[in-house]
Design a protein around this motif. Sequence first.
Motif, PDB file in Angstrom:
ATOM      1  N   ASP A   1     -11.903  11.372 -35.011  1.00 41.36           N
ATOM      2  CA  ASP A   1     -12.151  12.615 -35.742  1.00 41.36           C
ATOM      3  C   ASP A   1     -13.645  12.790 -36.042  1.00 41.36           C
TER       4      ASP A   1
ATOM      5  N   GLU B   1     -16.138  15.726 -34.873  1.00 45.51           N
ATOM      6  CA  GLU B   1     -16.935  16.442 -35.869  1.00 45.51           C
ATOM      7  C   GLU B   1     -18.392  16.576 -35.415  1.00 45.51           C
TER       8      GLU B   1
ATOM      9  N   TYR C   1      -7.838  21.708 -30.494  1.00 45.67           N
ATOM     10  CA  TYR C   1      -7.761  20.270 -30.786  1.00 45.67           C
ATOM     11  C   TYR C   1      -6.292  19.859 -30.707  1.00 45.67           C
TER      12      TYR C   1
END
Length: 362
Positions: free
Chosen positions: A171, A175, A194
Motif C-alpha cells: 500500500d 501511495e 486498485y
Amino acid sequence: MQKAGFQTGGFQSNPFLSHHFNYDVGFDTFEDYQNPLMGIATKIFPRGIEVNHPKLRRIDEKINLTKRIKDVYQLFRGKPRPYVGADVITDDCIDWIDDADSNFFAWAHYMDVHHPCFPPVEYRKEFDAADVTQEEVSEWYSALIRSPDTLNSEEINDLESLYCAAIKYTDHQIERILRKLKEEGEFEDTLIIYTSDHGELFGDYGLYGKPERMYDELLQVPYIVTNGPEYLESSKDELLSLMDTMGIIFDAVGIDLPDSYEGIRPGHEQRDHIVGEHHAEGETVIGVRSEKWLFELDEMRDTKRLFEITDKGIDERSVNQGDDYVQSVAEKRLSELDIETELLEEDLEEDVEDRLEDLGYI
C-alpha cells in the motif's frame, strides 16, 4: 489503449504474466524482470520456493532439490523469493511516468502479498515478526498448505502477520505513485483502479492459503476506482468481476468496446452472477456466485456443493434446493473449458507445452 494513441507501460514480475506468454503485446515499455536466475526459480517454484509439481516432488525426495536450489538462489539474490520487491516496481513506474506523454496507460502489478511474504524489516517489526527468517517463511508456508497440523499457533500467527505487513508495505508503495501524480498535477485527470486477484485463508473453514474452493474470503477482493465516471457510484453494492475492468477504462476514455469483450459496463449494466475457477493437474473447480447462492462444480473431488448466502452468513444446502441457474452457468463454463483444453493440446508447439507442464499448468 496503444492503438487509441496512449503511451503504454507495464511493470510486473509474475512469470505467468511475462513476455513468455505474450503479455508484453501492446506495451511500449514492458518490464517483467525475467532474468535467467529469476526465470529458473519461478519456473520450478510457481507458488514460491517449494516443490509443488508431482515430477519435481519425486526428485526432491531423492536429492533434496528444494534445499539445493534455495542455497544457490540465496547465494546470488540474497532472498528466497521468485519476484522483485514492490519498491523496484514503483521506482520504475514512477520513472516511466516522468517521461510519459500526457495520455498514458500504466500497469503496476505487485507480488509482495503473495507467498513468500517477506517485506522490509521495518514492516516486519511493526507486526511483531522481525525475528522470522526468510527460510522459515518458505518452510512454514509449504507446511501450512500441505499439513497445517505440523505448525503451532505461533508460527501460523507469524505467517498471518507477515501477510498483513506485506499488504501495508505494498500500500505504501502504491501511495508513492499517487503522490507522484499529485506532485505533477495529474492526479485529478488520471483514472486509477486498485484491485487484486484473490484472497487468502488463515484457518477459515479449517483451510489455509488459496485452496481449490470458492468461498467469499477468496473471491471478494478490493476494487477501488478513483476519478472514474460519476455513474459508477450506482455500482458500489453490485456484483462486479475483474473482467469488467476494461469496460470502466474504455468508458472513461471514450473507446468503443471490442466485439470480443466478455464483461459488462458497470453503471450501465448489472451482473446476476460472477464466475471463479481453479485449475490444477488437469482438474477444475468452478464457482458461480449470485447475490443469494454460491454453487461449486468440483471435478477434483467429483462433487457439487451449494451454499445459501444470507445476512447471517453462508449455509450449505442440498444441491436440489437452490437456483438451477447458477448450476447451469457452471456446467456451461465447464463444457467451454473442455473445448479449450482440446485446442490447447492440439495447437501448442512442443517446447511451449513442455514449459507449461514444468509450471504445473498441464
